[in-house]
Design an enzyme around this catalytic site. Structure first.
Site, short mmCIF file in Angstrom:
data_model
loop_
_atom_site.label_atom_id
_atom_site.label_comp_id
_atom_site.label_asym_id
_atom_site.label_seq_id
_atom_site.Cartn_x
_atom_site.Cartn_y
_atom_site.Cartn_z
N ASP A 163 -1.74 -6.19 3.24
CA ASP A 163 -2.08 -5.36 4.39
C ASP A 163 -1.41 -6.10 5.54
O ASP A 163 -1.88 -7.16 5.96
CB ASP A 163 -3.60 -5.31 4.59
CG ASP A 163 -3.96 -4.40 5.76
OD1 ASP A 163 -3.26 -4.47 6.79
OD2 ASP A 163 -4.91 -3.62 5.65
N HIS A 164 -0.29 -5.57 6.02
CA HIS A 164 0.52 -6.41 6.93
C HIS A 164 -0.22 -6.76 8.23
O HIS A 164 0.12 -7.71 8.89
CB HIS A 164 1.89 -5.77 7.21
CG HIS A 164 1.87 -4.64 8.19
ND1 HIS A 164 1.51 -3.37 7.87
CD2 HIS A 164 2.15 -4.60 9.51
CE1 HIS A 164 1.58 -2.59 8.94
NE2 HIS A 164 1.98 -3.32 9.95
N LYS A 211 -1.29 9.17 15.53
CA LYS A 211 0.14 9.19 15.82
C LYS A 211 0.36 10.14 17.00
O LYS A 211 -0.45 11.00 17.27
CB LYS A 211 0.93 9.67 14.60
CG LYS A 211 0.76 8.74 13.41
CD LYS A 211 2.04 8.56 12.64
CE LYS A 211 1.85 7.67 11.43
NZ LYS A 211 2.11 6.26 11.69
N GLU A 267 -0.58 4.86 18.18
CA GLU A 267 0.86 4.85 17.95
C GLU A 267 1.51 6.00 18.72
O GLU A 267 0.95 7.10 18.79
CB GLU A 267 1.17 5.04 16.47
CG GLU A 267 0.69 3.91 15.61
CD GLU A 267 1.27 4.01 14.21
OE1 GLU A 267 2.25 3.34 13.92
OE2 GLU A 267 0.73 4.82 13.42
N HIS A 276 -5.97 -1.01 7.42
CA HIS A 276 -5.81 -1.81 8.64
C HIS A 276 -7.08 -1.84 9.51
O HIS A 276 -7.56 -2.92 9.90
CB HIS A 276 -4.65 -1.30 9.49
CG HIS A 276 -3.35 -1.17 8.76
ND1 HIS A 276 -2.96 -2.05 7.78
CD2 HIS A 276 -2.33 -0.28 8.87
CE1 HIS A 276 -1.77 -1.69 7.33
NE2 HIS A 276 -1.37 -0.63 7.97
N LYS A 336 0.83 -1.19 0.00
CA LYS A 336 0.00 0.00 0.00
C LYS A 336 0.88 1.26 0.00
O LYS A 336 2.02 1.15 0.41
CB LYS A 336 -0.96 -0.01 1.18
CG LYS A 336 -0.33 0.34 2.52
CD LYS A 336 -1.40 0.32 3.55
CE LYS A 336 -1.16 1.05 4.80
NZ LYS A 336 -0.10 1.93 5.07
C1 BG6 Z 1 1.82 1.17 8.25
C2 BG6 Z 1 1.61 2.65 8.23
O1 BG6 Z 1 0.98 0.55 7.31
O2 BG6 Z 1 1.52 0.67 9.55
C3 BG6 Z 1 2.45 3.34 9.30
O3 BG6 Z 1 1.98 3.15 6.95
C4 BG6 Z 1 2.19 2.72 10.65
O4 BG6 Z 1 2.17 4.73 9.34
C5 BG6 Z 1 2.34 1.20 10.58
O5 BG6 Z 1 3.12 3.26 11.58
C6 BG6 Z 1 1.91 0.55 11.88
O6 BG6 Z 1 2.18 -0.82 11.82
P1 BG6 Z 1 2.42 -1.68 13.13
O7 BG6 Z 1 2.55 -3.07 12.64
O8 BG6 Z 1 3.68 -1.14 13.76
O9 BG6 Z 1 1.23 -1.45 14.01
#
Ligand code: BG6
Length: 491
Positions: free
Chosen positions: A178-179, A341, A217, A241, A149
């Site tokens: 989408d990790h 954030k 975050e 997400h 993405k």
């Molecule tokens: C990413 C966003 O997809 O996910 C980032 O682009 C974000 O902005 C990150 O910080 C958060 O991922 P995780 O796995 O650390 O919660």
């Protein structure tokens, strides 16, 4: 469920192969897969980039990064030495069609059952790369492309990207990452819902009053000003997400774990999301932007003072939305989605609030609100499930107190937890699309957020300010309190 076949050989090609994602996440993830014997012997990893690295320079560069990002107790010099035998680096300008012949020749030296092309590049390159791969015939059915993405900026650009990629690769060859879907805890959400019949009868509007999904975050935007200012929290976190987590909470039980079955059910949720009118956007969404403040004991700059951010930027770094799902199971149950954030802590959590008893018989002390049961699913950084229930406090009085039943995964299971990218890379190699976003899901998610984007763009007010180190603009708490609910904060 169809049995997954791990190919006997693969070539994994990283475009953007010297970039942040590849060196911080993807190569460390592949190193772990190698270390835990999850890769076949004939598996090669090619990194492509613009730098003129010799092989030794490249290996030294990725090793220094990997040492930083692989957990210390997981690092092993001898294992890294065998892992790096899989690696190669080639200079390639992805915009130049003539340079792809060398890539083809390179892959022909290690013919493999599967070629996976991972596009960890600026999005404008996606269609160019796909076209250039196709020109070389590198889009046959054994080839897959993995797209990171952002997949579009809005509905039209996303559809355009789909069409351009689709000219060369069938959707069964396209793996949209989408990790969040690779996180162990998201798999556990499925296990909790569909492995325990206990919850199913309660998982509906009759018993659930509201659902809160939070991705908080502590970090700011770091060095990603260029990307982030054009995206904002809605595109960066909510459209993908948060919406995906909502789907896992709200979907009907799939008939199997097959990738079609799971994604069909998620799609139905997306299609049932109540569209926003302009008035809804004003009433049901809150956007914020951090100002200077204190997080982790340090004073941090405000968003507008971050390097590379225009002083008049209206990009949101916080978003809270009330989503409604118009179907029999969920009608009238608000799903509150939050992300931001520079908040006071980092965590991802889903909280299912159950309804209160229909007729209270226990005394409630003055000033105390009734405390209906809730289920807290903490996805990160810790991973646990807590079921909050009311019990009688010991003593003469019939007083209730809320305590929780706790399932803490780290203490229950000593096994190492796979990183999301390990699972997703293995799935891309073995051809399992269940944890990747299908084109129709992507499209529906854009359809749903687009009115928010449009209304915000036309509203000169811009995001509300909030101090870094706080929980976002107070208006986001009002979003809940107006409906008679409060924020859950798990301690
Ligand atoms: C990413 C966003 O997809 O996910 C980032 O682009 C974000 O902005 C990150 O910080 C958060 O991922 P995780 O796995 O650390 O919660």
């Amino acid at each position: 469920m169809t049995q997954l076949h791990f190919p006997t050989s693969f070539n994994l090609v990283f475009f953007g192969g010297t970039g942040d994602l590849v060196t911080r996440k993807l190569l460390p993830a592949m190193y772990q897969c190698h270390q835990y014997n999850q890769l076949v012997e004939h598996g090669r990893i090619y990194c492509l980039g613009l730098e003129s690295f010799s092989r030794d320079e490249f290996l030294a560069f990725v090793e220094s990064k990997a040492r930083e990002f692989v957990p210390k107790d997981e690092w092993n010099d001898a294992t890294w030495a065998t892992f790096q035998a899989r690696l190669a680096y080639d200079k390639l300008d992805a915009t130049k069609p003539e340079e792809y012949a060398a890539l083809k020749a390179r892959l022909e030296q290690t013919p493999a059952e599967v070629n996976v092309f991972y596009l960890s590049t600026a999005p404008f390159l996606f269609s160019i790369i796909c076209e250039n791969l196709a020109r070389q015939g590198l889009n046959d059915f054994n080839s897959r492309v993995v797209l990171e993405k952002p997949l579009g900026h809005d509905l039209a650009s996303s559809n355009q990207l789909t069409a351009e990629v689709g000219k060369h690769f069938d959707d069964r060859q396209v793996y949209r990452i989408d990790h969040y879907l690779g996180k162990e805890s998201v798999q556990n959400l499925m296990a909790l819902r569909f492995g325990n019949p206990l919850f199913e009868p309660l998982w509906r509007r009759e018993w659930i009053s509201n659902v809160q999904i939070t991705i908080a975050e502590e970090v700011g935007i770091g060095t990603r000003a260029g990307f982030y200012d054009g995206a904002g929290a809605l595109r960066d976190m909510l459209q993908n997400h948060l919406v995906q987590l909502l789907c896992f909470v709200a979907m009907e039980p799939p008939h199997s774990l097959d990738s079609c079955a799971v994604r069909d059910q998620k799609l139905k949720v997306l299609q049932s999301l109540l569209p926003f009118t302009e008035a809804d956007v004003h009433a049901k969404t809150v956007r914020g932007q951090y100002r200077t403040g204190v997080t982790g004991g340090k004073t941090v700059p405000g968003y507008l003072d971050e390097e590379g951010i225009p002083a008049d930027s209206k990009t949101e770094t916080f978003v809270a939305v009330r989503a409604d799902i118009a179907n029999w199971r969920w009608a009238g149950v608000p799903f509150y989605l939050f992300t931001g954030k520079r908040l006071p802590a980092r965590f991802t959590e889903i909280v299912i609030h159950f309804r209160d008893v229909p007729h209270p018989i226990f005394p409630v002390s003055e000033g105390q609100a009734p405390q209906p049961a809730k289920l807290v699913i903490r996805l990160q950084p810790e991973e646990y499930i807590r079921l909050y229930l009311s019990v009688k406090t010991p003593g003469d009085n019939m007083e209730l107190q809320q305590v929780y039943l706790d399932l803490d995964f780290a203490s229950k299971f000593k096994a190492r937890r796979e990183e999301a990218y390990e699972r997703l890379l293995l799935d891309a190699i073995r051809g399992n699309q269940a944890l990747f976003v299908r084109q129709d899901e992507l499209e529906e998610a854009w359809v749903w957020v687009e009115p928010i984007l449009n209304t915000w763009a036309a509203d000169p007010k811009g995001p509300l300010p909030y101090a870094a180190g706080t929980w976002g603009p107070s208006a986001s708490a009002d979003l809940l309190s107006r409906d008679g609910y409060g924020w859950h904060e798990d301690s």
